[in-house]
Design an enzyme around this catalytic site. Structure first.
Site, PDB file in Angstrom:
ATOM      1  CG  HIS A  20      37.647  40.511  49.971  1.00  0.00           C
ATOM      2  ND1 HIS A  20      36.722  41.025  50.867  1.00  0.00           N
ATOM      3  CD2 HIS A  20      37.723  39.179  50.232  1.00  0.00           C
ATOM      4  CE1 HIS A  20      36.273  40.048  51.640  1.00  0.00           C
ATOM      5  NE2 HIS A  20      36.871  38.912  51.266  1.00  0.00           N
TER       6      HIS A  20
ATOM      7  CE  LYS B  11      30.410  36.077  50.674  1.00  0.00           C
ATOM      8  NZ  LYS B  11      31.610  36.888  50.883  1.00  0.00           N
TER       9      LYS B  11
ATOM     10  CG  HIS C 174      30.340  38.820  54.209  1.00  0.00           C
ATOM     11  ND1 HIS C 174      30.482  39.156  55.541  1.00  0.00           N
ATOM     12  CD2 HIS C 174      31.558  38.374  53.806  1.00  0.00           C
ATOM     13  CE1 HIS C 174      31.725  38.934  55.924  1.00  0.00           C
ATOM     14  NE2 HIS C 174      32.402  38.455  54.894  1.00  0.00           N
TER      15      HIS C 174
ATOM     16  CG  HIS D 147      31.569  34.986  55.502  1.00  0.00           C
ATOM     17  ND1 HIS D 147      32.897  35.315  55.440  1.00  0.00           N
ATOM     18  CD2 HIS D 147      31.294  34.868  56.827  1.00  0.00           C
ATOM     19  CE1 HIS D 147      33.398  35.405  56.655  1.00  0.00           C
ATOM     20  NE2 HIS D 147      32.431  35.135  57.514  1.00  0.00           N
TER      21      HIS D 147
ATOM     22  CG  HIS E  15      35.478  32.057  54.890  1.00  0.00           C
ATOM     23  ND1 HIS E  15      36.846  32.075  54.783  1.00  0.00           N
ATOM     24  CD2 HIS E  15      35.071  33.320  54.599  1.00  0.00           C
ATOM     25  CE1 HIS E  15      37.239  33.290  54.446  1.00  0.00           C
ATOM     26  NE2 HIS E  15      36.193  34.054  54.321  1.00  0.00           N
TER      27      HIS E  15
ATOM     28  CG  HIS F 273      35.946  40.359  59.318  1.00  0.00           C
ATOM     29  ND1 HIS F 273      34.882  40.247  58.457  1.00  0.00           N
ATOM     30  CD2 HIS F 273      36.844  39.418  58.934  1.00  0.00           C
ATOM     31  CE1 HIS F 273      35.112  39.262  57.602  1.00  0.00           C
ATOM     32  NE2 HIS F 273      36.297  38.752  57.875  1.00  0.00           N
TER      33      HIS F 273
END
Length: 564
Positions: free
Chosen positions: A133, A214, A216, A243, A269, A317
């Site tokens: 990140h 990506k 997510h 993710h 993850h 989050h």
């Protein structure tokens, strides 16, 4: 000459064993490329002098830099050798010296050659962290000083989206981040936002400079978004990182796997507490098209792991502990049973990669240290691997070093440039004193030039007086910075001519082979077990065996290294 005396003079040789830091891991030198009696060493009264170990050859025919008598630890072997660097790349691994008077010389030393003394040191390939990140640029300083030389991820700074997801969204942000990359002495690649159900918003990000995409859950990782993203990736030869859906709103893990349709994907993850389908995201380790990684906060499982994760997750989050649903979301991701199983799945090679999740439930400077702490814990709890002998842990060491070097490189299509110590590759190398292995590098070389090193007081009469700490070297300054580090992009990006359009100084290197790599290609980490996770107890079973272990109460590579 005794073995001890030889090792003190020229470094370990074939059959010698080396302890990695203060762990119980021992590596043994498998082969020595140097020749006894013909070793080269620099210094007063030593071998590398004019007419002795140094030849009369001109610059074109000699190495720019030679690392002498180093022990190489890489996925392909553990060997003693001289390492030649030429034009920023690894030119050879072999025997250095003067070919006019010495036998068996494969690396010529001349007046144009610099020497780095590798006697007694271990050399590894620069680490590759594929879960970044980009919240703060200062992460790069920390990562580089830890031995990481390539960072792949997404973000735009401490924006709320970046705090939670590794996405650099859209062409404008991509251009700005690529321009920012020119200022940092590290290889960089940026992931675009992959959450869209139509191709064009994704294609334009890849054209603008994305290395891949990506997906997510915080942006909505639905089966439709997954399918669309992978279709675009197939068309552009880029990688997709995902993710998955912790809340199982868009479907359970089976629906996500079905949306993959057998296409290659990097699952972030794939582990105990980072997120993804609760509680059984670990099932995807058995899929041949899934390239699984985990992140370092749960590496290894200790008595403190669970306690630190709840607050960490709430912050990262954007959750509110006063809202019951937010708290339930957080608690669903923190399961001691799956965290414990993660240790074992790494040790058996089912989890192929390890990364940081920097400042978003992960520590950017601890990828390497936590990899080796995990290896130590598993040796203590599970004993030697079947592939290892009673004398050494060579296979285990190769398995774990591959998790943050060659396998991330293969996954993201950059293994033709970085990820291992092999001739032709970019000379990103990390030198370690064995006592500090995995903890504090002695020197980091970027593109053939020293970028960071432990250095004493600059006003002192010699380099070693206190305070000794990491300082940036000449590879991080001026025009050298752009010539010793790379920016990875897609071939589509390169064809669009964005280097000139954005005014970029760094060399742009296209990724390749992202869509053909499979779990079978994950070196020393290709096991594909059938995994089940009990929805009530969270017990993890792989190929019929229950995977469980105790948390560690004490770890090596810890407080004794960080007293000051």
């Amino acid at each position: 000459m005794s073995r001890r005396a030889y090792a003190e003079m020229y470094g370990p040789t074939t059959g010698d064993r080396i302890r990695l830091a203060d762990t119980e891991l021992l590596i043994e030198v498998e082969r020595d490329y140097t020749i006894y009696g013909e070793e080269v060493k620099f210094g007063g009264g030593k071998v590398i002098r004019d007419g002795m170990g140094q030849s009369q050859l001109s610059a074109a025919d000699v190495a720019d830099t030679v690392i002498t008598n180093a022990v190489i630890l890489d996925h392909w072997g553990i060997v003693k050798a001289d390492i030649a660097i030429k034009h920023g790349r690894i030119a050879a691994i072999g025997k250095a010296g003067n070919p006019d008077i010495q036998p068996g010389v494969t690396i010529a030393i001349g007046a144009a050659t610099e020497i780095i003394a590798g006697e007694g040191l271990i050399v590894t390939a620069g680490g590759i962290d594929t879960h970044i990140h980009f919240i703060s640029p200062q992460q790069i300083d920390e990562a580089l000083a830890s031995g990481v030389t390539t960072m792949i991820g997404g973000g735009t700074g401490p924006a709320t989206g970046t705090n939670a997801t590794t996405c650099t969204p859209g062409p404008w942000h991509m251009e700005r981040m690529l321009q920012a990359a020119d200022g940092w002495p590290i290889n960089l690649g940026f992931l675009g936002k992959g959450n869209a159900s139509r191709p064009q918003p994704l294609v334009e990000q890849i054209e603008a400079g994305a290395i891949g995409l990506k997906l997510h859950e915080d942006w909505g990782t639905t089966p439709a978004a997954i399918d669309n993203c992978l279709t675009v990736a197939d068309d552009t030869d880029t990688q997709v990182a995902i993710h998955t859906d912790t809340l199982n709103e868009g479907g359970f893990v089976e629906a996500t796997v079905a949306a993959f349709k057998g296409r290659t994907i990097h699952t972030y993850h794939t582990e105990g507490a980072g997120g993804g389908h609760a509680p059984d995201i670990l099932k995807v380790c058995g899929e041949p098209n899934v390239l699984p990684s985990s992140t370092n906060p749960t590496r290894p499982y200790t008595i403190n792991t669970l306690d630190e994760h709840l607050d960490m997750l709430m912050v990262c989050h954007h959750l509110d502990p006063s809202i019951a649903e937010d708290l339930a979301f957080a608690e669903s991701r923190i399961r001691r049973e799956t965290i414990a199983a993660e240790d074992i799945l790494h040790d058996l090679g089912a989890l192929s990669m390890l990364s940081s999740d920097s400042q978003a439930m992960g520590r950017v400077g601890e990828v390497i240290i936590r990899t080796w702490q995990s290896a130590h814990k598993m040796k203590m709890q599970r004993g030697a691997l079947a592939e290892d002998s009673a004398r050494n842990d060579n296979f285990r060491a190769k398995r774990y070093v591959a998790k943050y070097t060659i396998n991330p490189a293969l996954t993201h299509g950059i293994a033709h440039e970085v990820g291992s110590i092999e001739p032709g590759k970019w000379a990103d190398l990390v030198l370690w004193e064995p006592a500090f292995f995995g903890v504090k590098p002695a020197m980091i070389i970027k593109g053939g030039m020293i970028a960071v090193a432990q250095m004493g007081d600059p006003n002192a009469s010699i380099p070693t007086p206190q305070p000794v700490h990491y300082r940036e070297m000449f590879a991080t300054r001026g025009g050298a910075l752009a010539r010793t580090s790379l920016t990875f992009v897609s071939q589509l990006t390169l064809d669009a001519g964005i280097g000139a359009r954005y005014g970029l100084a760094k060399r742009l290197v296209p990724v390749r082979g992202c869509r053909t790599v499979t779990k079978r290609d994950m070196i020393h980490n290709a096991w594909q077990p059938a995994i089940s996770v009990d929805p009530e107890t969270y017990d993890v079973v792989a190929d019929g065996a229950l995977l469980t272990c105790e948390p560690a109460a004490v770890l090596p590579m810890a407080q004794r290294y960080f007293l000051f």
